[in-house]
Write an enzyme that holds these catalytic residues in place. Structure first.
Site, mmCIF file in Angstrom:
data_model
loop_
_atom_site.group_PDB
_atom_site.id
_atom_site.type_symbol
_atom_site.label_atom_id
_atom_site.label_comp_id
_atom_site.label_asym_id
_atom_site.label_seq_id
_atom_site.Cartn_x
_atom_site.Cartn_y
_atom_site.Cartn_z
ATOM 1 C CG HIS A 181 -6.541 -51.546 -6.405
ATOM 2 N ND1 HIS A 181 -5.467 -51.091 -7.126
ATOM 3 C CD2 HIS A 181 -6.033 -52.152 -5.328
ATOM 4 C CE1 HIS A 181 -4.361 -51.416 -6.493
ATOM 5 N NE2 HIS A 181 -4.673 -52.054 -5.400
ATOM 6 C CD GLU A 423 3.813 -70.233 6.134
ATOM 7 O OE1 GLU A 423 2.720 -69.906 5.649
ATOM 8 O OE2 GLU A 423 4.723 -69.408 6.349
ATOM 9 C CG ASP A 447 2.063 -70.416 2.077
ATOM 10 O OD1 ASP A 447 1.997 -70.505 0.836
ATOM 11 O OD2 ASP A 447 2.305 -69.356 2.668
ATOM 12 C CB CYS A 494 -2.959 -66.974 11.132
ATOM 13 S SG CYS A 494 -1.397 -67.515 10.445
#
Ligand code: PEP
Ligand code: MG
Length: 577
Positions: A181, A423, A447, A494
Protein backbone atom coordinates in the site's frame (compact mmCIF):
# COMPACT_ATOMS: atom_id res chain seq x y z
CA UNK A 1 8.69 7.10 -10.93
CA UNK A 2 10.95 10.13 -11.23
CA UNK A 3 14.16 11.25 -9.57
CA UNK A 4 14.78 12.81 -6.15
CA UNK A 5 18.12 14.21 -4.98
CA UNK A 6 18.57 15.35 -1.39
CA UNK A 7 19.84 14.74 2.14
CA UNK A 8 19.08 11.41 3.81
CA UNK A 9 16.84 11.48 6.86
CA UNK A 10 16.96 8.07 8.50
CA UNK A 11 14.06 7.45 10.84
CA UNK A 12 14.41 4.71 13.37
CA UNK A 13 11.05 3.12 12.89
CA UNK A 14 11.99 -0.50 12.67
CA UNK A 15 10.92 -2.60 15.61
CA UNK A 16 9.62 -1.39 18.93
CA UNK A 17 11.43 -3.23 21.72
CA UNK A 18 9.45 -4.21 24.79
CA UNK A 19 9.83 -6.23 28.00
CA UNK A 20 8.31 -9.70 28.29
CA UNK A 21 6.75 -10.04 31.72
CA UNK A 22 4.84 -12.78 33.41
CA UNK A 23 2.28 -11.17 35.71
CA UNK A 24 0.98 -12.87 38.78
CA UNK A 25 -1.62 -10.75 40.56
CA UNK A 26 -5.22 -10.85 39.28
CA UNK A 27 -5.62 -7.09 39.27
CA UNK A 28 -2.50 -6.80 37.09
CA UNK A 29 -4.27 -8.91 34.45
CA UNK A 30 -7.13 -6.43 34.35
CA UNK A 31 -4.69 -3.51 34.26
CA UNK A 32 -2.86 -5.02 31.30
CA UNK A 33 -6.11 -5.57 29.44
CA UNK A 34 -7.16 -1.98 30.06
CA UNK A 35 -3.75 -0.68 29.04
CA UNK A 36 -4.06 -2.64 25.81
CA UNK A 37 -7.56 -1.33 25.07
CA UNK A 38 -6.40 2.24 25.68
CA UNK A 39 -3.48 1.78 23.26
CA UNK A 40 -5.86 0.53 20.57
CA UNK A 41 -8.08 3.58 21.09
CA UNK A 42 -5.05 5.91 20.86
CA UNK A 43 -3.82 4.19 17.73
CA UNK A 44 -7.29 4.75 16.24
CA UNK A 45 -7.09 8.46 17.07
CA UNK A 46 -3.71 8.68 15.38
CA UNK A 47 -5.01 7.01 12.21
CA UNK A 48 -8.13 9.18 12.12
CA UNK A 49 -5.95 12.28 12.41
CA UNK A 50 -3.97 11.07 9.38
CA UNK A 51 -7.21 10.61 7.49
CA UNK A 52 -8.09 14.23 8.15
CA UNK A 53 -4.70 15.38 6.87
CA UNK A 54 -4.84 13.36 3.68
CA UNK A 55 -4.18 15.68 0.73
CA UNK A 56 -7.15 16.17 -1.61
CA UNK A 57 -5.38 14.82 -4.64
CA UNK A 58 -4.99 11.41 -3.01
CA UNK A 59 -8.25 11.32 -1.10
CA UNK A 60 -9.29 8.38 -3.26
CA UNK A 61 -6.52 6.41 -1.54
CA UNK A 62 -7.88 7.07 1.93
CA UNK A 63 -9.07 3.46 1.85
CA UNK A 64 -5.51 2.45 2.70
CA UNK A 65 -5.75 4.13 6.09
CA UNK A 66 -9.37 3.06 6.43
CA UNK A 67 -8.18 -0.51 5.98
CA UNK A 68 -5.77 -0.01 8.89
CA UNK A 69 -8.65 1.31 10.96
CA UNK A 70 -10.61 -1.81 10.01
CA UNK A 71 -7.78 -3.99 11.26
CA UNK A 72 -7.87 -2.02 14.53
CA UNK A 73 -11.59 -2.74 14.77
CA UNK A 74 -11.13 -6.46 14.14
CA UNK A 75 -12.50 -7.82 17.37
CA UNK A 76 -11.45 -11.41 16.62
CA UNK A 77 -7.83 -10.30 16.46
CA UNK A 78 -7.85 -8.00 19.47
CA UNK A 79 -10.09 -10.22 21.63
CA UNK A 80 -7.49 -12.88 21.05
CA UNK A 81 -4.86 -10.55 22.54
CA UNK A 82 -7.10 -9.87 25.57
CA UNK A 83 -7.66 -13.61 26.02
CA UNK A 84 -3.93 -14.29 25.69
CA UNK A 85 -3.15 -11.74 28.42
CA UNK A 86 -5.59 -13.50 30.75
CA UNK A 87 -4.78 -17.08 29.80
CA UNK A 88 -0.99 -16.79 29.82
CA UNK A 89 -0.80 -14.01 32.41
CA UNK A 90 1.66 -12.05 30.32
CA UNK A 91 1.98 -8.34 29.61
CA UNK A 92 0.04 -6.72 26.77
CA UNK A 93 3.05 -6.15 24.48
CA UNK A 94 4.10 -9.77 24.68
CA UNK A 95 0.54 -11.04 24.14
CA UNK A 96 0.12 -8.81 21.09
CA UNK A 97 3.37 -10.01 19.58
CA UNK A 98 2.34 -13.65 20.13
CA UNK A 99 -0.98 -13.12 18.37
CA UNK A 100 0.81 -11.34 15.50
CA UNK A 101 3.21 -14.30 15.19
CA UNK A 102 0.28 -16.74 15.00
CA UNK A 103 -1.40 -14.58 12.37
CA UNK A 104 1.86 -14.43 10.43
CA UNK A 105 2.06 -18.22 10.44
CA UNK A 106 -1.53 -18.44 9.14
CA UNK A 107 -0.80 -15.90 6.39
CA UNK A 108 2.36 -17.81 5.46
CA UNK A 109 0.17 -20.79 4.56
CA UNK A 110 -1.94 -18.79 2.10
CA UNK A 111 -0.98 -19.62 -1.48
CA UNK A 112 -1.97 -16.21 -2.84
CA UNK A 113 1.07 -13.92 -2.88
CA UNK A 114 -1.05 -10.77 -2.73
CA UNK A 115 -2.89 -11.90 0.39
CA UNK A 116 0.40 -13.01 1.96
CA UNK A 117 1.82 -9.56 1.37
CA UNK A 118 -1.13 -8.01 3.24
CA UNK A 119 0.50 -9.30 6.44
CA UNK A 120 2.53 -6.10 6.14
CA UNK A 121 -0.61 -4.10 6.98
CA UNK A 122 -1.23 -6.15 10.12
CA UNK A 123 2.42 -5.69 11.10
CA UNK A 124 2.18 -1.94 10.65
CA UNK A 125 -0.99 -1.68 12.72
CA UNK A 126 0.52 -3.85 15.48
CA UNK A 127 3.66 -1.73 15.53
CA UNK A 128 1.48 1.33 15.90
CA UNK A 129 -0.34 -0.21 18.90
CA UNK A 130 3.00 -1.33 20.36
CA UNK A 131 4.34 2.21 20.09
CA UNK A 132 1.35 3.49 22.02
CA UNK A 133 1.74 0.72 24.60
CA UNK A 134 5.42 1.40 25.22
CA UNK A 135 5.32 5.13 24.63
CA UNK A 136 8.49 4.80 22.53
CA UNK A 137 9.15 6.06 19.09
CA UNK A 138 5.90 7.89 18.52
CA UNK A 139 7.36 9.74 15.63
CA UNK A 140 6.62 13.36 15.30
CA UNK A 141 6.88 14.15 11.62
CA UNK A 142 6.72 17.87 12.31
CA UNK A 143 10.37 17.51 13.44
CA UNK A 144 11.26 17.28 9.77
CA UNK A 145 11.76 20.94 8.99
CA UNK A 146 13.39 20.83 5.56
CA UNK A 147 13.04 18.79 2.36
CA UNK A 148 14.58 15.35 2.88
CA UNK A 149 14.67 11.83 1.56
CA UNK A 150 13.30 9.57 4.27
CA UNK A 151 15.17 6.32 4.86
CA UNK A 152 13.19 3.80 6.88
CA UNK A 153 12.88 0.14 7.61
CA UNK A 154 9.23 0.44 6.67
CA UNK A 155 6.78 3.30 6.29
CA UNK A 156 3.11 2.90 6.89
CA UNK A 157 0.68 4.55 4.48
CA UNK A 158 -0.27 6.90 7.32
CA UNK A 159 3.40 7.94 7.72
CA UNK A 160 3.59 8.66 4.02
CA UNK A 161 0.66 11.04 4.33
CA UNK A 162 1.69 12.56 7.66
CA UNK A 163 5.11 13.70 6.46
CA UNK A 164 4.52 17.18 5.26
CA UNK A 165 4.51 16.73 1.53
CA UNK A 166 6.67 19.71 0.78
CA UNK A 167 9.34 18.17 3.02
CA UNK A 168 9.19 14.71 1.50
CA UNK A 169 11.32 14.64 -1.65
CA UNK A 170 11.38 10.87 -1.84
CA UNK A 171 11.77 7.78 0.31
CA UNK A 172 13.57 4.46 0.40
CA UNK A 173 12.71 1.47 2.57
CA UNK A 174 14.03 -1.97 3.46
CA UNK A 175 10.57 -3.51 3.29
CA UNK A 176 7.79 -3.45 0.74
CA UNK A 177 6.97 -4.61 -2.73
CA UNK A 178 5.30 -3.39 -5.87
CA UNK A 179 1.80 -3.99 -4.53
CA UNK A 180 2.38 -2.76 -0.98
CA UNK A 181 0.00 0.00 0.00
CA UNK A 182 2.89 2.36 0.69
CA UNK A 183 4.12 1.89 -2.87
CA UNK A 184 0.60 2.46 -4.21
CA UNK A 185 0.40 5.74 -2.30
CA UNK A 186 3.83 6.88 -3.47
CA UNK A 187 2.64 6.40 -7.04
CA UNK A 188 -0.56 8.32 -6.43
CA UNK A 189 1.36 11.16 -4.73
CA UNK A 190 3.97 11.01 -7.50
CA UNK A 191 6.81 10.80 -4.95
CA UNK A 192 9.96 9.10 -6.27
CA UNK A 193 10.55 6.03 -4.10
CA UNK A 194 12.36 2.71 -4.09
CA UNK A 195 11.03 0.03 -1.73
CA UNK A 196 12.14 -3.48 -0.79
CA UNK A 197 15.89 -2.63 -0.67
CA UNK A 198 16.38 -5.02 2.28
CA UNK A 199 19.39 -3.28 3.92
CA UNK A 200 19.23 0.39 2.96
CA UNK A 201 18.80 1.53 6.60
CA UNK A 202 22.17 -0.07 7.43
CA UNK A 203 23.93 1.63 4.52
CA UNK A 204 22.88 5.26 4.91
CA UNK A 205 23.69 7.83 7.58
CA UNK A 206 22.06 11.12 8.51
CA UNK A 207 22.47 13.92 5.94
CA UNK A 208 24.35 11.87 3.36
CA UNK A 209 23.34 12.86 -0.16
CA UNK A 210 21.07 10.37 -1.89
CA UNK A 211 19.88 10.03 -5.45
CA UNK A 212 16.61 8.10 -5.70
CA UNK A 213 15.78 7.05 -9.24
CA UNK A 214 12.28 5.59 -8.86
CA UNK A 215 11.95 4.84 -12.56
CA UNK A 216 15.07 2.67 -12.63
CA UNK A 217 14.62 1.37 -9.06
CA UNK A 218 18.07 2.68 -8.14
CA UNK A 219 19.52 4.45 -5.08
CA UNK A 220 22.97 6.11 -5.18
CA UNK A 221 24.58 6.97 -1.83
CA UNK A 222 27.08 9.86 -1.70
CA UNK A 223 27.37 10.39 -5.46
CA UNK A 224 30.45 12.15 -6.85
CA UNK A 225 30.09 15.56 -8.53
CA UNK A 226 29.88 14.07 -11.99
CA UNK A 227 27.07 11.62 -11.09
CA UNK A 228 25.26 14.38 -9.26
CA UNK A 229 25.38 16.66 -12.30
CA UNK A 230 24.23 13.82 -14.54
CA UNK A 231 21.21 13.07 -12.34
CA UNK A 232 20.31 16.74 -11.87
CA UNK A 233 20.07 17.04 -15.63
CA UNK A 234 18.11 13.78 -15.81
CA UNK A 235 15.70 15.01 -13.15
CA UNK A 236 15.02 18.24 -15.01
CA UNK A 237 14.47 16.37 -18.23
CA UNK A 238 12.11 13.93 -16.53
CA UNK A 239 10.00 16.71 -15.03
CA UNK A 240 9.81 18.67 -18.26
CA UNK A 241 9.07 15.50 -20.19
CA UNK A 242 6.21 14.35 -17.94
CA UNK A 243 4.65 17.82 -17.94
CA UNK A 244 4.86 18.07 -21.72
CA UNK A 245 3.43 14.60 -22.28
CA UNK A 246 0.49 15.28 -19.97
CA UNK A 247 -0.11 18.65 -21.62
CA UNK A 248 -0.69 16.81 -24.89
CA UNK A 249 -2.87 14.11 -23.35
CA UNK A 250 -5.95 15.39 -25.15
CA UNK A 251 -4.48 15.23 -28.63
CA UNK A 252 -6.02 12.34 -30.55
CA UNK A 253 -4.34 8.96 -30.93
CA UNK A 254 -3.85 9.15 -34.69
CA UNK A 255 -0.80 7.95 -36.61
CA UNK A 256 1.03 10.20 -39.11
CA UNK A 257 -0.92 8.50 -41.91
CA UNK A 258 -4.29 9.11 -40.19
CA UNK A 259 -4.96 5.68 -38.73
CA UNK A 260 -6.79 6.14 -35.46
CA UNK A 261 -7.19 3.85 -32.50
CA UNK A 262 -9.29 4.36 -29.41
CA UNK A 263 -7.26 4.77 -26.22
CA UNK A 264 -9.20 3.87 -23.11
CA UNK A 265 -8.59 3.41 -19.41
CA UNK A 266 -8.63 0.42 -17.07
CA UNK A 267 -10.26 1.36 -13.75
CA UNK A 268 -11.39 -0.21 -10.49
CA UNK A 269 -13.18 2.66 -8.70
CA UNK A 270 -15.43 5.57 -9.74
CA UNK A 271 -12.99 7.85 -7.87
CA UNK A 272 -10.52 7.33 -10.69
CA UNK A 273 -12.74 9.17 -13.18
CA UNK A 274 -11.02 12.56 -12.71
CA UNK A 275 -7.64 11.09 -13.61
CA UNK A 276 -9.18 9.19 -16.49
CA UNK A 277 -10.51 12.43 -17.96
CA UNK A 278 -7.36 14.42 -17.21
CA UNK A 279 -5.15 11.86 -18.94
CA UNK A 280 -7.20 11.94 -22.12
CA UNK A 281 -8.96 8.55 -22.12
CA UNK A 282 -11.61 8.14 -24.80
CA UNK A 283 -13.60 5.75 -22.64
CA UNK A 284 -13.21 3.03 -20.04
CA UNK A 285 -12.14 -0.14 -21.81
CA UNK A 286 -12.02 -2.28 -18.68
CA UNK A 287 -13.93 -1.60 -15.47
CA UNK A 288 -12.69 -4.33 -13.13
CA UNK A 289 -15.56 -4.94 -10.70
CA UNK A 290 -13.91 -7.06 -8.03
CA UNK A 291 -13.24 -4.22 -5.57
CA UNK A 292 -16.77 -4.03 -4.14
CA UNK A 293 -16.63 -7.75 -3.39
CA UNK A 294 -13.17 -7.84 -1.82
CA UNK A 295 -13.38 -4.69 0.28
CA UNK A 296 -16.20 -5.82 2.54
CA UNK A 297 -17.44 -8.77 4.52
CA UNK A 298 -20.95 -8.95 3.03
CA UNK A 299 -21.99 -9.17 -0.60
CA UNK A 300 -22.80 -5.83 -2.23
CA UNK A 301 -26.51 -5.48 -3.08
CA UNK A 302 -27.91 -4.46 -6.45
CA UNK A 303 -28.35 -0.82 -5.43
CA UNK A 304 -24.73 -0.46 -4.24
CA UNK A 305 -23.46 -1.98 -7.47
CA UNK A 306 -25.82 0.12 -9.59
CA UNK A 307 -24.73 3.37 -7.95
CA UNK A 308 -21.08 2.44 -8.47
CA UNK A 309 -21.48 1.58 -12.17
CA UNK A 310 -23.94 4.38 -12.84
CA UNK A 311 -21.53 6.99 -11.48
CA UNK A 312 -18.89 5.97 -14.00
CA UNK A 313 -21.37 5.70 -16.89
CA UNK A 314 -22.89 9.09 -16.05
CA UNK A 315 -19.55 10.90 -15.68
CA UNK A 316 -18.23 9.53 -18.94
CA UNK A 317 -21.40 9.75 -21.05
CA UNK A 318 -21.48 9.66 -24.08
CA UNK A 319 -18.07 7.97 -24.06
CA UNK A 320 -18.22 4.17 -23.74
CA UNK A 321 -17.70 2.17 -20.53
CA UNK A 322 -16.99 -1.56 -20.68
CA UNK A 323 -17.99 -3.23 -17.43
CA UNK A 324 -16.51 -6.66 -16.86
CA UNK A 325 -18.55 -9.09 -14.77
CA UNK A 326 -17.00 -10.42 -11.59
CA UNK A 327 -13.57 -12.01 -12.14
CA UNK A 328 -13.13 -13.46 -8.68
CA UNK A 329 -10.96 -16.47 -7.83
CA UNK A 330 -7.55 -17.19 -9.34
CA UNK A 331 -5.21 -14.57 -7.93
CA UNK A 332 -8.12 -12.36 -6.91
CA UNK A 333 -9.61 -12.94 -3.51
CA UNK A 334 -13.09 -12.23 -2.18
CA UNK A 335 -13.71 -11.73 1.49
CA UNK A 336 -17.50 -11.71 1.11
CA UNK A 337 -17.57 -14.94 -0.87
CA UNK A 338 -16.41 -18.22 0.51
CA UNK A 339 -14.09 -19.74 -1.99
CA UNK A 340 -12.75 -23.21 -1.24
CA UNK A 341 -8.95 -23.43 -1.28
CA UNK A 342 -7.93 -24.95 -4.58
CA UNK A 343 -4.80 -26.74 -5.72
CA UNK A 344 -4.56 -24.67 -8.90
CA UNK A 345 -6.68 -21.55 -8.38
CA UNK A 346 -5.81 -20.11 -11.80
CA UNK A 347 -7.35 -23.26 -13.32
CA UNK A 348 -10.15 -23.49 -10.80
CA UNK A 349 -13.54 -22.00 -10.04
CA UNK A 350 -12.72 -18.52 -11.25
CA UNK A 351 -14.47 -15.65 -13.06
CA UNK A 352 -17.37 -16.68 -15.32
CA UNK A 353 -17.21 -20.26 -13.99
CA UNK A 354 -17.83 -18.98 -10.50
CA UNK A 355 -20.68 -16.72 -11.68
CA UNK A 356 -22.40 -19.54 -13.58
CA UNK A 357 -22.27 -21.59 -10.39
CA UNK A 358 -23.37 -18.77 -8.07
CA UNK A 359 -26.33 -17.59 -10.12
CA UNK A 360 -27.63 -15.22 -7.45
CA UNK A 361 -24.37 -13.27 -7.32
CA UNK A 362 -24.27 -13.17 -11.11
CA UNK A 363 -27.85 -12.03 -11.74
CA UNK A 364 -27.60 -9.30 -9.09
CA UNK A 365 -24.54 -7.91 -10.83
CA UNK A 366 -26.07 -8.21 -14.30
CA UNK A 367 -29.19 -6.30 -13.18
CA UNK A 368 -26.95 -3.48 -11.90
CA UNK A 369 -24.88 -3.38 -15.10
CA UNK A 370 -27.96 -3.43 -17.37
CA UNK A 371 -29.58 -0.63 -15.35
CA UNK A 372 -26.42 1.49 -15.50
CA UNK A 373 -26.61 1.05 -19.28
CA UNK A 374 -29.93 2.86 -19.62
CA UNK A 375 -28.13 5.87 -21.19
CA UNK A 376 -26.74 3.63 -23.91
CA UNK A 377 -22.98 3.99 -23.27
CA UNK A 378 -22.31 0.75 -21.34
CA UNK A 379 -21.01 -2.53 -22.74
CA UNK A 380 -20.89 -5.75 -20.71
CA UNK A 381 -18.03 -8.23 -20.93
CA UNK A 382 -17.60 -11.78 -19.61
CA UNK A 383 -14.12 -12.77 -18.36
CA UNK A 384 -12.28 -16.05 -18.94
CA UNK A 385 -14.58 -17.48 -21.60
CA UNK A 386 -13.14 -20.85 -22.65
CA UNK A 387 -15.50 -21.69 -25.49
CA UNK A 388 -18.89 -21.34 -27.10
CA UNK A 389 -20.98 -23.29 -24.56
CA UNK A 390 -19.80 -21.17 -21.67
CA UNK A 391 -20.56 -17.98 -23.56
CA UNK A 392 -24.04 -19.20 -24.47
CA UNK A 393 -24.77 -20.06 -20.84
CA UNK A 394 -23.73 -16.59 -19.70
CA UNK A 395 -25.76 -15.04 -22.50
CA UNK A 396 -28.87 -17.03 -21.48
CA UNK A 397 -28.57 -15.71 -17.93
CA UNK A 398 -28.18 -12.17 -19.28
CA UNK A 399 -31.23 -12.53 -21.54
CA UNK A 400 -33.26 -13.86 -18.60
CA UNK A 401 -32.28 -10.84 -16.50
CA UNK A 402 -33.27 -8.51 -19.36
CA UNK A 403 -36.70 -10.16 -19.53
CA UNK A 404 -37.16 -9.69 -15.79
CA UNK A 405 -36.20 -6.01 -15.94
CA UNK A 406 -38.50 -5.43 -18.91
CA UNK A 407 -41.39 -7.15 -17.09
CA UNK A 408 -40.74 -4.98 -14.01
CA UNK A 409 -40.67 -1.86 -16.16
CA UNK A 410 -37.19 -0.93 -14.91
CA UNK A 411 -35.18 1.19 -17.39
CA UNK A 412 -32.05 -0.54 -18.73
CA UNK A 413 -29.81 -0.79 -21.81
CA UNK A 414 -31.92 -2.94 -24.16
CA UNK A 415 -29.27 -3.03 -26.89
CA UNK A 416 -26.22 -3.26 -24.67
CA UNK A 417 -23.27 -4.78 -26.60
CA UNK A 418 -22.08 -8.06 -25.08
CA UNK A 419 -18.44 -9.05 -25.40
CA UNK A 420 -15.92 -11.50 -24.06
CA UNK A 421 -12.40 -11.37 -22.77
CA UNK A 422 -10.17 -13.48 -25.00
CA UNK A 423 -7.65 -14.76 -22.49
CA UNK A 424 -7.68 -18.55 -22.81
CA UNK A 425 -5.92 -20.15 -25.80
CA UNK A 426 -9.00 -22.37 -26.30
CA UNK A 427 -11.08 -19.27 -26.96
CA UNK A 428 -8.54 -18.12 -29.57
CA UNK A 429 -8.84 -21.50 -31.31
CA UNK A 430 -12.63 -20.96 -31.42
CA UNK A 431 -12.40 -17.23 -32.15
CA UNK A 432 -14.09 -17.43 -35.57
CA UNK A 433 -17.18 -19.12 -34.09
CA UNK A 434 -17.23 -16.90 -31.01
CA UNK A 435 -16.88 -13.78 -33.15
CA UNK A 436 -20.13 -14.63 -34.93
CA UNK A 437 -22.00 -14.72 -31.61
CA UNK A 438 -20.55 -11.82 -29.61
CA UNK A 439 -20.45 -8.06 -30.20
CA UNK A 440 -16.77 -7.47 -29.37
CA UNK A 441 -13.55 -9.07 -28.17
CA UNK A 442 -11.13 -7.73 -25.58
CA UNK A 443 -7.82 -9.58 -25.40
CA UNK A 444 -6.55 -9.99 -21.83
CA UNK A 445 -2.86 -10.58 -22.38
CA UNK A 446 -2.10 -10.91 -18.67
CA UNK A 447 -4.01 -14.16 -18.55
CA UNK A 448 -3.51 -15.12 -22.19
CA UNK A 449 0.26 -15.22 -21.60
CA UNK A 450 -0.23 -17.07 -18.32
CA UNK A 451 -2.33 -19.80 -19.95
CA UNK A 452 -0.50 -19.95 -23.29
CA UNK A 453 2.99 -20.28 -21.80
CA UNK A 454 1.91 -21.99 -18.56
CA UNK A 455 3.42 -19.27 -16.34
CA UNK A 456 1.77 -18.46 -13.04
CA UNK A 457 1.37 -14.67 -13.23
CA UNK A 458 2.06 -14.20 -9.51
CA UNK A 459 5.04 -16.55 -9.20
CA UNK A 460 8.31 -14.56 -9.09
CA UNK A 461 10.35 -17.66 -10.06
CA UNK A 462 8.88 -17.79 -13.57
CA UNK A 463 8.43 -14.04 -13.98
CA UNK A 464 11.30 -13.92 -16.49
CA UNK A 465 9.27 -16.17 -18.82
CA UNK A 466 6.36 -13.75 -18.87
CA UNK A 467 7.10 -12.50 -22.39
CA UNK A 468 4.65 -10.39 -24.39
CA UNK A 469 7.00 -10.73 -27.38
CA UNK A 470 6.89 -14.52 -27.36
CA UNK A 471 5.99 -15.57 -30.93
CA UNK A 472 3.22 -17.82 -29.57
CA UNK A 473 1.61 -14.80 -27.90
CA UNK A 474 1.90 -12.70 -31.05
CA UNK A 475 0.26 -15.45 -33.10
CA UNK A 476 -2.60 -15.75 -30.61
CA UNK A 477 -3.25 -12.02 -30.79
CA UNK A 478 -3.08 -12.09 -34.57
CA UNK A 479 -5.57 -14.98 -34.79
CA UNK A 480 -8.00 -13.20 -32.44
CA UNK A 481 -7.86 -9.93 -34.39
CA UNK A 482 -8.32 -11.67 -37.75
CA UNK A 483 -11.33 -13.65 -36.51
CA UNK A 484 -12.93 -10.54 -35.05
CA UNK A 485 -12.45 -8.46 -38.17
CA UNK A 486 -13.64 -11.24 -40.47
CA UNK A 487 -16.86 -11.29 -38.47
CA UNK A 488 -17.01 -7.50 -38.52
CA UNK A 489 -16.69 -6.93 -34.75
CA UNK A 490 -14.23 -4.61 -32.96
CA UNK A 491 -11.34 -6.00 -30.91
CA UNK A 492 -9.51 -4.39 -28.01
CA UNK A 493 -6.54 -5.29 -25.86
CA UNK A 494 -6.69 -4.55 -22.14
CA UNK A 495 -3.74 -6.42 -20.60
CA UNK A 496 -0.61 -4.64 -19.29
CA UNK A 497 0.93 -5.06 -22.72
CA UNK A 498 -1.27 -2.19 -23.92
CA UNK A 499 0.54 0.22 -21.56
CA UNK A 500 4.01 -0.65 -22.84
CA UNK A 501 5.28 1.84 -25.48
CA UNK A 502 7.62 -0.79 -26.91
CA UNK A 503 4.60 -2.97 -27.77
CA UNK A 504 2.59 -0.11 -29.30
CA UNK A 505 3.88 -0.48 -32.91
CA UNK A 506 3.01 -4.18 -33.00
CA UNK A 507 -0.42 -3.66 -31.42
CA UNK A 508 -1.16 -0.98 -34.04
CA UNK A 509 0.17 -3.27 -36.74
CA UNK A 510 -2.32 -5.98 -35.74
CA UNK A 511 -5.10 -3.48 -36.46
CA UNK A 512 -6.51 -3.50 -32.94
CA UNK A 513 -9.40 -1.06 -32.62
CA UNK A 514 -8.84 -0.13 -29.00
CA UNK A 515 -6.02 -0.18 -26.44
CA UNK A 516 -7.08 0.02 -22.79
CA UNK A 517 -4.55 0.67 -20.03
CA UNK A 518 -3.88 2.22 -16.63
CA UNK A 519 -4.69 5.94 -16.92
CA UNK A 520 -1.20 7.27 -16.23
CA UNK A 521 0.19 5.39 -19.26
CA UNK A 522 -2.30 6.95 -21.69
CA UNK A 523 -0.46 10.22 -22.52
CA UNK A 524 2.78 8.31 -23.12
CA UNK A 525 1.23 5.70 -25.41
CA UNK A 526 -0.72 8.37 -27.33
CA UNK A 527 2.49 10.27 -27.93
CA UNK A 528 4.17 7.19 -29.40
CA UNK A 529 1.14 6.55 -31.64
CA UNK A 530 1.26 10.09 -33.01
CA UNK A 531 4.83 9.70 -34.16
CA UNK A 532 4.34 6.29 -35.84
CA UNK A 533 2.81 5.54 -39.21
CA UNK A 534 0.34 2.69 -39.56
CA UNK A 535 2.25 1.55 -42.63
CA UNK A 536 5.54 1.13 -40.75
CA UNK A 537 3.73 -0.66 -37.90
CA UNK A 538 2.29 -3.18 -40.33
CA UNK A 539 5.69 -3.71 -41.94
CA UNK A 540 7.37 -4.16 -38.56
CA UNK A 541 4.72 -6.62 -37.47
CA UNK A 542 5.01 -8.65 -40.68
CA UNK A 543 8.76 -9.02 -40.17
CA UNK A 544 8.33 -9.73 -36.47
CA UNK A 545 6.02 -12.64 -37.18
CA UNK A 546 8.87 -14.39 -39.03
CA UNK A 547 11.01 -14.73 -35.89
CA UNK A 548 11.24 -17.88 -33.81
CA UNK A 549 12.06 -16.49 -30.35
CA UNK A 550 11.04 -13.61 -28.16
CA UNK A 551 14.67 -12.48 -27.91
CA UNK A 552 14.80 -12.05 -31.69
CA UNK A 553 11.50 -10.18 -31.67
CA UNK A 554 12.55 -7.76 -28.98
CA UNK A 555 16.01 -7.19 -30.50
CA UNK A 556 14.33 -6.38 -33.82
CA UNK A 557 11.65 -4.10 -32.35
CA UNK A 558 14.13 -2.19 -30.19
CA UNK A 559 16.59 -1.85 -33.10
CA UNK A 560 13.89 -0.60 -35.49
CA UNK A 561 12.45 1.91 -33.04
CA UNK A 562 15.89 3.27 -32.20
CA UNK A 563 16.80 3.56 -35.89
CA UNK A 564 13.49 5.10 -36.99
CA UNK A 565 12.53 7.12 -33.92
CA UNK A 566 15.78 7.68 -32.04
CA UNK A 567 14.38 10.98 -30.78
CA UNK A 568 11.85 9.05 -28.68
CA UNK A 569 13.37 5.61 -28.08
CA UNK A 570 16.84 5.09 -26.60
CA UNK A 571 19.22 2.35 -27.75
CA UNK A 572 17.96 -0.01 -25.01
CA UNK A 573 14.31 0.45 -25.98
CA UNK A 574 13.39 2.74 -23.08
CA UNK A 575 11.51 5.96 -23.80
CA UNK A 576 13.89 8.93 -23.82
CA UNK A 577 13.20 11.68 -21.31
C1 PEP B 1 -5.90 -9.68 -18.44
O1 PEP B 1 -5.97 -10.85 -18.06
O2 PEP B 1 -5.09 -9.29 -19.30
C2 PEP B 1 -6.80 -8.67 -17.87
C3 PEP B 1 -6.84 -7.45 -18.37
O3 PEP B 1 -7.56 -9.00 -16.80
P1 PEP B 1 -7.01 -9.15 -15.29
O4 PEP B 1 -5.62 -8.59 -15.26
O5 PEP B 1 -7.98 -8.42 -14.45
O6 PEP B 1 -7.05 -10.65 -15.12
MG1 MG C 1 -7.65 -11.59 -16.96
Amino acid sequence: GGIAIGPAYPVDRDRVSFPRQVIIADDRVDQERERFQAAVVDAGHELRASLEHIPDEVREHAFVIESHLLILKDTAFFDHVLETIAAKRINAEWALSQVVDQTRAAFGRVADAYIRSRMADIDQVSQLVLRHLTGQGIWDWSQVDRPVIVVAHDLSPADTIEINRSQLMGFVTDMGGRTSHTAILAQALEIPAVVGLERITEEVSFDETLIVDGTAGLVIINPDEETLAEYRAKQERYQAHTAAVIRDAHLPAVTRDQHSVSIEANIEFPEEMDTVTEYGAEGVGLFRTEYLYVSRTTLPDEETLFENYDEVARKLHPKPVTIRTLDIGGDKFASSLTLAPEMNPALGLRAIRFCLRERGVFTTQLRAILRAGARGNVRVMFPLISGVTEYRHAREVLDGVKEDLAAEGVPFGHNMPVGIMVEIPGAVAMADVLAREVDFFSIGTNDLIQYALAIDRVNEHVAHMYQPFHPAVLRLIQASVLAAHQAGIPVAICGEMAAEPLCTPLLLGFGLDELSMTASAIPHVKRVIRMLSYEECRQMLAETLQFATSAEVSRFVIGELYARHGDIFARDGSVRV
